[in-house]
Design an enzyme around this catalytic site. Structure first.
Site, PDB file in Angstrom:
ATOM      1  N   THR A   1      29.423 -60.149  16.558  1.00 49.29           N
ATOM      2  CA  THR A   1      29.129 -61.714  16.206  1.00 49.29           C
ATOM      3  C   THR A   1      30.438 -62.148  15.194  1.00 49.29           C
ATOM      4  O   THR A   1      30.562 -61.409  14.280  1.00 49.29           O
ATOM      5  CB  THR A   1      27.847 -61.991  15.981  1.00 49.29           C
ATOM      6  OG1 THR A   1      27.043 -61.618  17.069  1.00 49.29           O
ATOM      7  CG2 THR A   1      27.782 -63.465  15.461  1.00 49.29           C
TER       8      THR A   1
ATOM      9  N   TRP B   1      26.583 -62.343  10.611  1.00 52.37           N
ATOM     10  CA  TRP B   1      25.153 -62.054  10.907  1.00 52.37           C
ATOM     11  C   TRP B   1      25.202 -60.559  11.444  1.00 52.37           C
ATOM     12  O   TRP B   1      24.528 -60.296  12.224  1.00 52.37           O
ATOM     13  CB  TRP B   1      24.626 -62.980  11.987  1.00 52.37           C
ATOM     14  CG  TRP B   1      24.421 -64.278  11.490  1.00 52.37           C
ATOM     15  CD1 TRP B   1      25.203 -65.442  11.857  1.00 52.37           C
ATOM     16  CD2 TRP B   1      23.647 -64.666  10.443  1.00 52.37           C
ATOM     17  NE1 TRP B   1      24.815 -66.307  11.369  1.00 52.37           N
ATOM     18  CE2 TRP B   1      23.767 -65.998  10.426  1.00 52.37           C
ATOM     19  CE3 TRP B   1      22.623 -64.145   9.662  1.00 52.37           C
ATOM     20  CZ2 TRP B   1      23.192 -66.892   9.356  1.00 52.37           C
ATOM     21  CZ3 TRP B   1      22.003 -64.693   8.812  1.00 52.37           C
ATOM     22  CH2 TRP B   1      22.143 -66.128   8.516  1.00 52.37           C
TER      23      TRP B   1
ATOM     24  N   LEU C   1      24.225 -53.929  23.406  1.00 52.69           N
ATOM     25  CA  LEU C   1      23.086 -55.078  23.277  1.00 52.69           C
ATOM     26  C   LEU C   1      21.953 -55.058  24.493  1.00 52.69           C
ATOM     27  O   LEU C   1      20.845 -55.409  23.867  1.00 52.69           O
ATOM     28  CB  LEU C   1      23.923 -56.376  23.634  1.00 52.69           C
ATOM     29  CG  LEU C   1      24.929 -56.653  22.642  1.00 52.69           C
ATOM     30  CD1 LEU C   1      25.566 -58.040  23.147  1.00 52.69           C
ATOM     31  CD2 LEU C   1      24.546 -57.058  21.265  1.00 52.69           C
TER      32      LEU C   1
ATOM     33  N   ALA D   1      19.432 -52.937  22.536  1.00 54.58           N
ATOM     34  CA  ALA D   1      18.634 -53.636  21.594  1.00 54.58           C
ATOM     35  C   ALA D   1      17.768 -54.445  22.100  1.00 54.58           C
ATOM     36  O   ALA D   1      16.587 -54.713  21.772  1.00 54.58           O
ATOM     37  CB  ALA D   1      19.616 -54.184  20.447  1.00 54.58           C
TER      38      ALA D   1
ATOM     39  N   GLN E   1     -15.605 -73.559  20.254  1.00 54.29           N
ATOM     40  CA  GLN E   1     -14.761 -73.500  21.479  1.00 54.29           C
ATOM     41  C   GLN E   1     -13.414 -73.579  21.460  1.00 54.29           C
ATOM     42  O   GLN E   1     -12.543 -72.937  22.096  1.00 54.29           O
ATOM     43  CB  GLN E   1     -15.256 -74.598  22.649  1.00 54.29           C
ATOM     44  CG  GLN E   1     -16.830 -74.338  23.118  1.00 54.29           C
ATOM     45  CD  GLN E   1     -17.037 -75.643  23.831  1.00 54.29           C
ATOM     46  OE1 GLN E   1     -16.315 -76.548  24.177  1.00 54.29           O
ATOM     47  NE2 GLN E   1     -18.514 -75.533  24.313  1.00 54.29           N
TER      48      GLN E   1
ATOM     49  N   GLU F   1      20.865 -61.007  19.914  1.00 51.76           N
ATOM     50  CA  GLU F   1      21.002 -60.334  21.080  1.00 51.76           C
ATOM     51  C   GLU F   1      20.807 -61.331  22.396  1.00 51.76           C
ATOM     52  O   GLU F   1      20.047 -60.814  23.256  1.00 51.76           O
ATOM     53  CB  GLU F   1      19.838 -59.063  21.205  1.00 51.76           C
ATOM     54  CG  GLU F   1      19.667 -58.367  20.045  1.00 51.76           C
ATOM     55  CD  GLU F   1      20.855 -57.844  19.252  1.00 51.76           C
ATOM     56  OE1 GLU F   1      21.966 -57.877  19.828  1.00 51.76           O
ATOM     57  OE2 GLU F   1      20.602 -57.100  18.307  1.00 51.76           O
TER      58      GLU F   1
END
Length: 390
Positions: A134, A168, A245, A248, A285, A369
């Site tokens: 990236t 990143w 990728l 992953a 509930q 990813e």
């Protein structure tokens, strides 16, 4: 698991060996991660001291064979990912970056020299790896990457010189080796770069609202000179990084359900103990409907992960099936974590309880990813036969 978590007896579909592997990872999470994760998250600390413990459990590159790797099945890897992410997404991400990205790239596409040099060290935790694909302006569209590798000369032994930037990139500031993808005159290539190489700089991205017990970095590559043998010989074009990728992404399918399960279990336990209007929250509930909806989606998501794992072990898992799992399980997990937080009321915004931490982490897991949108487009093309990415 208790019946409150495993509504449809998924455990009956697991072998004794798979259950034993899961139990060992769960024990590690309970003893090492749970008591510490709140302060690791708050202080934005990635605990490097647990890496050797993960290695001893065989978690680093656990689905790879040879070179010191455990050679476990895809289902084993998935069960480990689920248990690790029940502790924290950031720590499961470490195992993914190390094993499914950096190690997988070298294992799938590297030379024997590269494999022998790095895989045993990475499997033992002696070395940490990262995976640089990236870029600041090329996230979902890696074909638009600007990082470029050129030959310094014309012969086959000419050095490579790489310039560019990545963003990143998990673990880059603590890694000893980086797998970096770059454009070349012959298309995209991968390169194995020791991080001490002159011109390679990794800087942690701070501050973050997600994945705080993990490390993500900017990488600058300025005239990084590498020998000819630094290129991954088996990877040419984007198929190389995409194969990594998909490894992953497969782990994420399982991991997201771990975060969801932990959030659900936390909310269930809390609802049984917390009294409002003279009875437990679990006795209302509206609370029961929330818990039932969470349990149903966890059961379905875990069953989907197991089915895809069996397909992977049989060699029949396709990229679009991985997209089904990644898109569905991330989307459902983040909804479960947010819903679990509502049962905790105001207490749910503290680090005494896990759901909001998991939800924040999943904002990253949902993005990396392949975003929801990217996986929707992959499936849209598969369904219609018409690519709609551009």
């Amino acid at each position: 698991m208790t019946d409150a978590v495993d509504l449809i007896d998924i455990d009956s579909l697991l072998s004794p060996a798979e259950i034993a592997l899961r139990a060992s990872v769960r024990s590690f999470v309970d003893s090492t991660i749970r008591p510490n994760i709140a302060h690791w998250y708050e202080d934005a600390v990635f605990p490097l001291d647990i890496v050797p413990e993960m290695a001893k459990l065989g978690l680093l590159g656990m689905h790879l064979k040879g070179y010191g790797c455990a050679g476990r099945s895809a289902v084993d890897y998935g069960l480990a990912a689920l248990e690790l992410e029940a502790g924290d997404s950031g720590l499961r991400t470490f195992v993914s970056v190390q094993g499914s990205l950096a190690m997988s790239a070298i294992h799938k596409h590297g030379s024997e020299e590269q494999k022998n040099e790095w895989l045993p060290r990475l499997a033992s935790g002696e070395a940490i790896g990262c995976f640089g694909l990236t870029e600041p302006t090329a996230g979902s569209d890696p074909a638009a990457m600007k990082t470029f590798a050129r030959r310094d000369g014309s012969g086959p032994d000419a050095d490579w010189i790489i310039d560019g930037s990545k963003r990143w990139i998990g673990l880059a500031s603590v890694a000893q080796v980086a797998v970096i993808w770059a454009q070349t005159e012959d298309g995209v290539r991968g390169f194995v770069i020791p991080t001490g190489t002159p011109g390679f700089t990794a800087t942690a991205i701070e501050p973050k609202l997600s994945m705080r017990a993990s490390i993500q970095c900017d990488i600058e590559l300025s005239g990084v000179r590498l020998p000819a043998g630094a290129a991954l010989p088996g990877a040419k074009g984007l198929r190389g990084p995409f194969e990594c990728l998909n490894e992953a992404r497969y782990g994420i399918i399982w991991g997201a359900m771990g975060a969801a399960r932990d959030s659900y279990q936390t909310a269930l336990d809390y609802s049984k103990e917390r009294l409002q209007f003279d009875k437990p929250l679990a006795g209302y509930q509206l609370t029961q409907e929330k818990l039932v909806n969470m349990a149903l989606e966890i059961s379905k998501g875990t069953l989907l992960a197991l089915h895809l794992g069996r397909l992977k072990d049989a060699g029949r898992l396709s990229p679009q099936q991985i997209s089904v799992g990644k898109l569905n399980n991330c989307r459902e997990a983040i909804a479960i974590c947010r819903e679990a937080r509502t049962i905790l009321g105001g207490n749910g915004i503290t680090l005494d309880y896990s759901p909001l931490r998991h939800a924040n982490n999943l904002e990253s897991v949902r993005t990396y990813e392949g975003t929801d949108e990217v996986h929707a487009l992959i499936l849209g093309q598969h369904i219609t036969g018409i690519p709609a990415f551009r």
